[in-house]
Design an enzyme around this catalytic site. Structure first.
Site, PDB file in Angstrom:
ATOM      1  N   GLY A 151      10.500  15.228  -3.844  1.00  0.00           N
ATOM      2  CA  GLY A 151       9.604  15.588  -4.933  1.00  0.00           C
ATOM      3  C   GLY A 151       9.502  14.534  -6.003  1.00  0.00           C
ATOM      4  O   GLY A 151       9.941  13.389  -5.825  1.00  0.00           O
ATOM      5  N   SER A 192       0.815  -1.216   0.000  1.00  0.00           N
ATOM      6  CA  SER A 192       0.000   0.000   0.000  1.00  0.00           C
ATOM      7  C   SER A 192       0.848   1.266   0.000  1.00  0.00           C
ATOM      8  O   SER A 192       0.501   2.274   0.603  1.00  0.00           O
ATOM      9  CB  SER A 192      -0.939  -0.007   1.205  1.00  0.00           C
ATOM     10  N   LYS A 209       1.151  -5.442   4.452  1.00  0.00           N
ATOM     11  CA  LYS A 209       1.775  -6.109   5.598  1.00  0.00           C
ATOM     12  C   LYS A 209       1.240  -5.664   6.952  1.00  0.00           C
ATOM     13  O   LYS A 209       0.956  -6.475   7.813  1.00  0.00           O
ATOM     14  CB  LYS A 209       3.281  -5.837   5.530  1.00  0.00           C
ATOM     15  N   GLN A 217      10.265  12.918   0.666  1.00  0.00           N
ATOM     16  CA  GLN A 217      10.133  14.344   0.948  1.00  0.00           C
ATOM     17  C   GLN A 217      10.336  15.205  -0.284  1.00  0.00           C
ATOM     18  O   GLN A 217       9.525  16.058  -0.626  1.00  0.00           O
ATOM     19  CB  GLN A 217      11.182  14.758   1.984  1.00  0.00           C
ATOM     20  N   ARG A 230      23.460  10.407  -7.920  1.00  0.00           N
ATOM     21  CA  ARG A 230      23.559   9.945  -6.531  1.00  0.00           C
ATOM     22  C   ARG A 230      24.766   9.053  -6.268  1.00  0.00           C
ATOM     23  O   ARG A 230      25.453   9.203  -5.262  1.00  0.00           O
ATOM     24  CB  ARG A 230      22.310   9.174  -6.160  1.00  0.00           C
ATOM     25  N   SER A 276      11.288   7.867  -8.534  1.00  0.00           N
ATOM     26  CA  SER A 276      10.672   6.690  -7.941  1.00  0.00           C
ATOM     27  C   SER A 276       9.186   6.918  -7.704  1.00  0.00           C
ATOM     28  O   SER A 276       8.347   6.088  -8.070  1.00  0.00           O
ATOM     29  CB  SER A 276      11.374   6.336  -6.628  1.00  0.00           C
TER      30      SER A 276
END
Ligand SMILES: Cc1cc2nc3c(=O)[nH]c(=O)nc-3n(C[C@H](O)[C@H](O)[C@H](O)COP(=O)(O)OP(=O)(O)OC[C@H]3O[C@@H](n4cnc5c(N)ncnc54)[C@H](O)[C@@H]3O)c2cc1C
Length: 413
Positions: free
Chosen positions: A63, A26, A49, A61, A285, A392
């Site tokens: 964006g 979820s 779960k 956080q 990254r 993501s």
């Protein structure tokens, strides 16, 4: 109302419930898939779960990326993704991701997400590895805003909620798939015409094994990936785990906190013990994390009060007006811990953050198992071996919508 629905669902489950589409997880990926499958006419079950609120997505956080700038386009966005992935991402999945990004944002707005705006348009920031300002934000609680709206939309529909259902195995049956769960009431089996696996990544469990810090929610343990592999699904790049370059390192209450990359988008830079910049603070990254590891290894890092390795993130360079709009949560957290990031630099060190790889999917989010779909962090290919920030949440929405639609169609076939 919700409680009544949950109880009814548990009764059904004990009797061997069946749905057109069963979504597992979820977070943003599972919620987007569940909402989408319902909109395409499926009877949907959403198993997860613990509670529906518990996930990594709500912790996001910084964006979500989408090419809205005048100088930007889905093609430039795709080029940035491919380059940041070191050309390891699947170009077709990347094309879908970036082309559908603007409509994904409008879909989120339709269900109530209010992105931060300035000068008559979206407030766009540049994130690591991007050549354009492309990151939309909801203050610095973007994931919370997205999951809240998705969850409320799902709860307002007719879908069933199956909290406290831990997936243990999946197996093919004549009418589709059967999923076995462990619940508070004992084992339960749920049947569905099609399955959507959206159970996220494994960085919490991986960090525990390594004795390291992680940004992840404790439910990010990765067993659903293993279950799909056991059922015969293929995966890719599972060894490619991502470190968030800016984990909080001190004070102790901020250890493992992911300092939003937008701090660097709004001017913060990484400094070594001598106060020198040692890398492009807005690089991809993996490059930024490696530069920090190397700097510390070379003896140019600093030590936190409890002796952990770190470098400085000079957040004093962020304009107060940018911080108030785009970093209020981060400011609150640090100020609550006795440090004002606008007055002094903060300690930072990379922390385990994201599973880049995952189950192989096609452009409809179908895995190599017919009738089993996957979206979000559990899926691989969209980011290759190195994800860009902000892609993501986008992947969850774009491929969640696609998975929900394709699963609903499969269940009807
Ligand atoms: C602190 C933090 C900040 C981030 N910031 C950003 C950002 O700014 N922008 C961005 O794009 N991305 C960001 N990310 C990454 C992004 O939020 C996640 O990768 C993404 O939201 C994952 O979504 P998901 O739906 O795939 O998984 P999750 O949100 O992790 O949800 C997985 C769900 O599956 C459930 N589950 C797990 N195992 C089982 C099981 N066996 N049975 C049943 N259910 C199970 C979990 O309880 C959970 O509900 C951030 C991540 C973190 C941790």
């Amino acid at each position: 109302m919700t409680e009544i629905r949950i109880c009814a669902t548990l009764l059904l489950v004990r009797n061997g419930a069946s749905f057109d589409v069963l979504v597992v997880g979820s977070g943003a990926g599972g919620l987007a898939a569940a909402v989408s499958a319902e909109r395409f006419g499926a009877r949907v079950g959403l198993a997860t779960k613990t509670t529906l609120q518990a996930c990594n997505s709500a912790k996001a956080q910084g964006g979500i990326q989408a090419a809205f700038g005048d100088d930007d386009s889905p093609e430039i966005h795709a080029e940035d993704v491919m380059r940041s992935s070191h050309e390891t991402a699947n170009p077709r999945l990347v094309e879908v991701l970036t082309t559908e990004a603007p409509s994904a944002i409008h879909w989120l707005e339709e269900i109530g997400v209010e992105f931060t705006r300035s000068n008559g348009g979206y407030r766009l920031a540049r994130c690591g590895g991007a050549t354009r300002q492309r990151l939309l934000q909801v203050g610095d609680r973007t994931g919370h805003a997205i999951t809240k709206s998705l969850r409320e939309t799902y709860e307002a529909g007719g879908g069933a909620e199956l909290p406290h259902h831990i997936l243990r195995s999946i197996s093919p049956i004549e009418s589709g798939w059967a999923a076995a769960f462990e619940t508070k009431e004992g084992p339960a089996t749920v049947e569905a015409g099609a399955l959507v696996l959206a159970a996220g990544g494994r960085c919490f469990a991986e960090a525990e094994t390594r004795g390291e810090l992680s940004t992840n929610h404790p439910n990010a343990t990765g067993e659903a990936t293993r279950i799909a592999l056991d059922a015969g699904a293929e995966a890719r790049d599972l060894d490619a785990l991502q470190y968030h370059p800016n984990g909080g390192a001190w004070p102790s209450t901020m250890q493992g906190y992911s300092i939003p990359e937008t701090t660097r988008a709004y001017g913060a830079v990484l400094l070594n013990a001598d106060g020198e910049e040692f890398t492009d603070s807005l690089g991809p990254r993996d490059a930024v994390s490696q530069a920090i590891f190397d700097e510390v290894e070379a003896g140019r890092g600093v030590l936190t009060e409890d002796g952990r390795p770190a470098v400085w993130l000079d957040t004093t360079r962020i304009k107060p007006e940018d911080a108030e709009i785009s970093l209020p949560y981060m400011l609150r957290r640090y100020r609550g811990a006795g440090i004002d990031p606008l007055s002094e630099p903060i300690y930072t060190y990379p922390v385990l953050h994201y599973q880049n790889g995952g189950l192989v999917i096609d452009e409809h989010a179908e895995t190599t198992l017919e009738g089993v779909f996957a979206c979000g962090e559990i899926a691989g290919g969209t980011h290759g071996r190195n994800r860009m920030m902000g892609n993501s949440l986008l992947e969850c929405v774009v491929f969640g919508q696609r998975a929900g639609k394709a699963a609903a169609e499969r269940a009807r076939a």
